[in-house]
Write a protein that holds these residues in place. Structure first.
Motif, PDB file in Angstrom:
ATOM      1  N   LEU A  26       0.829  -1.203   0.000  1.00 53.26           N
ATOM      2  CA  LEU A  26       0.000   0.000   0.000  1.00 53.26           C
ATOM      3  C   LEU A  26       0.865   1.256   0.000  1.00 53.26           C
ATOM      4  O   LEU A  26       0.377   2.344   0.318  1.00 53.26           O
ATOM      5  CB  LEU A  26      -0.924   0.018   1.223  1.00 53.26           C
ATOM      6  N   ASP A  27       2.130   1.113  -0.365  1.00 53.63           N
ATOM      7  CA  ASP A  27       3.035   2.266  -0.378  1.00 53.63           C
ATOM      8  C   ASP A  27       2.477   3.411  -1.214  1.00 53.63           C
ATOM      9  O   ASP A  27       2.604   4.581  -0.839  1.00 53.63           O
ATOM     10  CB  ASP A  27       4.423   1.871  -0.898  1.00 53.63           C
ATOM     11  N   TRP A  28       1.867   3.107  -2.344  1.00 53.33           N
ATOM     12  CA  TRP A  28       1.268   4.120  -3.217  1.00 53.33           C
ATOM     13  C   TRP A  28       0.215   4.946  -2.478  1.00 53.33           C
ATOM     14  O   TRP A  28       0.056   6.128  -2.721  1.00 53.33           O
ATOM     15  CB  TRP A  28       0.642   3.468  -4.457  1.00 53.33           C
ATOM     16  N   LEU A  29      -0.502   4.307  -1.549  1.00 52.69           N
ATOM     17  CA  LEU A  29      -1.544   4.985  -0.789  1.00 52.69           C
ATOM     18  C   LEU A  29      -0.939   5.906   0.259  1.00 52.69           C
ATOM     19  O   LEU A  29      -1.384   7.038   0.442  1.00 52.69           O
ATOM     20  CB  LEU A  29      -2.455   3.945  -0.122  1.00 52.69           C
ATOM     21  N   PHE A  30       0.096   5.441   0.917  1.00 48.86           N
ATOM     22  CA  PHE A  30       0.694   6.208   2.008  1.00 48.86           C
ATOM     23  C   PHE A  30       1.547   7.376   1.513  1.00 48.86           C
ATOM     24  O   PHE A  30       1.883   8.262   2.285  1.00 48.86           O
ATOM     25  CB  PHE A  30       1.485   5.289   2.933  1.00 48.86           C
ATOM     26  N   ARG A  31       1.882   7.380   0.225  1.00 49.35           N
ATOM     27  CA  ARG A  31       2.623   8.520  -0.339  1.00 49.35           C
ATOM     28  C   ARG A  31       1.743   9.750  -0.488  1.00 49.35           C
ATOM     29  O   ARG A  31       2.227  10.861  -0.583  1.00 49.35           O
ATOM     30  CB  ARG A  31       3.227   8.143  -1.693  1.00 49.35           C
ATOM     31  N   SER A  32       0.441   9.554  -0.544  1.00 47.52           N
ATOM     32  CA  SER A  32      -0.511  10.659  -0.689  1.00 47.52           C
ATOM     33  C   SER A  32      -1.252  10.836   0.627  1.00 47.52           C
ATOM     34  O   SER A  32      -1.977   9.951   1.053  1.00 47.52           O
ATOM     35  CB  SER A  32      -1.533  10.345  -1.776  1.00 47.52           C
ATOM     36  N   GLU A  33      -1.054  11.976   1.243  1.00 43.09           N
ATOM     37  CA  GLU A  33      -1.702  12.191   2.529  1.00 43.09           C
ATOM     38  C   GLU A  33      -3.054  12.864   2.338  1.00 43.09           C
ATOM     39  O   GLU A  33      -3.137  13.926   1.737  1.00 43.09           O
ATOM     40  CB  GLU A  33      -0.819  13.053   3.424  1.00 43.09           C
ATOM     41  N   PRO A  34      -4.109  12.242   2.866  1.00 42.51           N
ATOM     42  CA  PRO A  34      -5.409  12.901   2.807  1.00 42.51           C
ATOM     43  C   PRO A  34      -5.447  14.026   3.841  1.00 42.51           C
ATOM     44  O   PRO A  34      -4.571  14.128   4.693  1.00 42.51           O
ATOM     45  CB  PRO A  34      -6.388  11.786   3.171  1.00 42.51           C
ATOM     46  N   GLU A  35      -6.475  14.818   3.759  1.00 44.22           N
ATOM     47  CA  GLU A  35      -6.688  15.840   4.773  1.00 44.22           C
ATOM     48  C   GLU A  35      -7.285  15.150   5.999  1.00 44.22           C
ATOM     49  O   GLU A  35      -8.275  14.437   5.898  1.00 44.22           O
ATOM     50  CB  GLU A  35      -7.661  16.866   4.202  1.00 44.22           C
ATOM     51  N   GLY A  36      -6.657  15.327   7.152  1.00 45.65           N
ATOM     52  CA  GLY A  36      -7.151  14.681   8.366  1.00 45.65           C
ATOM     53  C   GLY A  36      -7.110  13.171   8.227  1.00 45.65           C
ATOM     54  O   GLY A  36      -6.191  12.612   7.639  1.00 45.65           O
ATOM     55  N   ASP A  37      -8.138  12.514   8.737  1.00 51.70           N
ATOM     56  CA  ASP A  37      -8.205  11.049   8.634  1.00 51.70           C
ATOM     57  C   ASP A  37      -9.161  10.601   7.539  1.00 51.70           C
ATOM     58  O   ASP A  37      -9.558   9.438   7.486  1.00 51.70           O
ATOM     59  CB  ASP A  37      -8.562  10.424   9.983  1.00 51.70           C
ATOM     60  N   ALA A  38      -9.545  11.523   6.665  1.00 54.01           N
ATOM     61  CA  ALA A  38     -10.435  11.240   5.526  1.00 54.01           C
ATOM     62  C   ALA A  38     -11.773  10.644   5.975  1.00 54.01           C
ATOM     63  O   ALA A  38     -12.368   9.832   5.281  1.00 54.01           O
ATOM     64  CB  ALA A  38      -9.750  10.344   4.501  1.00 54.01           C
TER      65      ALA A  38
END
Length: 180
Positions: A26-38
């Protein structure tokens, strides 16, 4: 009287529809930070039951170094291996429709179908999912484990909400059942 509990899939995908790479990363997911906890905290507070497949459970346990993160919820892990259940975790190979019928007979909160793709598709094919909350991450990963994989059924969805969390778009869909 049966309670109004719902089975929800709350999950993130890449723009091209994958929930993980071929090697479960899931590295691709963790490279993009959502605002807050989404919206995760708000959703999680409604959940009292968690269901996931064995591969997802093993991946989660590896990430959290053996400390199960959903101890405050009743959990069901689909597996073909014989495993001893605990007070919080039931390892099962029970037919999904039988499990959901049994859970829904007891008052409670949201039933979170965590994943992975195979278990989501099995529940979808058995018409057991009530809603999807899908966060679209700003990434194209090209190949991997798809969220939807060769579903043999057509499903009509109703868009009930759209939210933005930084670079993430979150789509809320309810599944229109035959009697809706």
């Amino acid at each position: 009287m049966m309670s109004e509990r719902k089975v929800s899939v709350y999950i993130a995908t890449s723009v091209d529809g994958y929930i993980a790479t071929e090697n479960d990363s899931l590295d691709w997911l963790f490279r993009s930070e959502p605002e807050g906890d989404a919206g995760y905290g708000e959703f999680y507070d409604t959940v009292d039951t968690v269901i996931m497949g064995r591969r997802t459970y093993d991946w989660v346990m590896e990430q959290v170094e053996g400390k199960y993160p959903y101890e405050d919820k009743q959990s069901y892990i689909y597996t073909s291996r014989l495993e001893e259940s605990t007070s919080d975790i039931t390892f099962t190979s029970e037919k999904p429709s039988t499990l959901i019928d049994r859970i829904k007979k007891v008052d409670g909160g949201t039933i979170w179908l965590v994943g992975g793709g195979a278990i989501i598709n099995e529940f979808l094919q058995n018409n057991l999912i009530d809603e999807f909350i899908i966060s679209i991450a700003p990434a194209l990963i090209g190949k991997g484990i798809p969220l939807f994989n060769n579903s043999k059924m057509e499903h009509n969805l109703e868009l009930t909400d759209v939210r933005r969390y930084g670079q993430f778009a979150q789509l809320h869909y309810s599944i229109k059942k035959a009697n809706d």
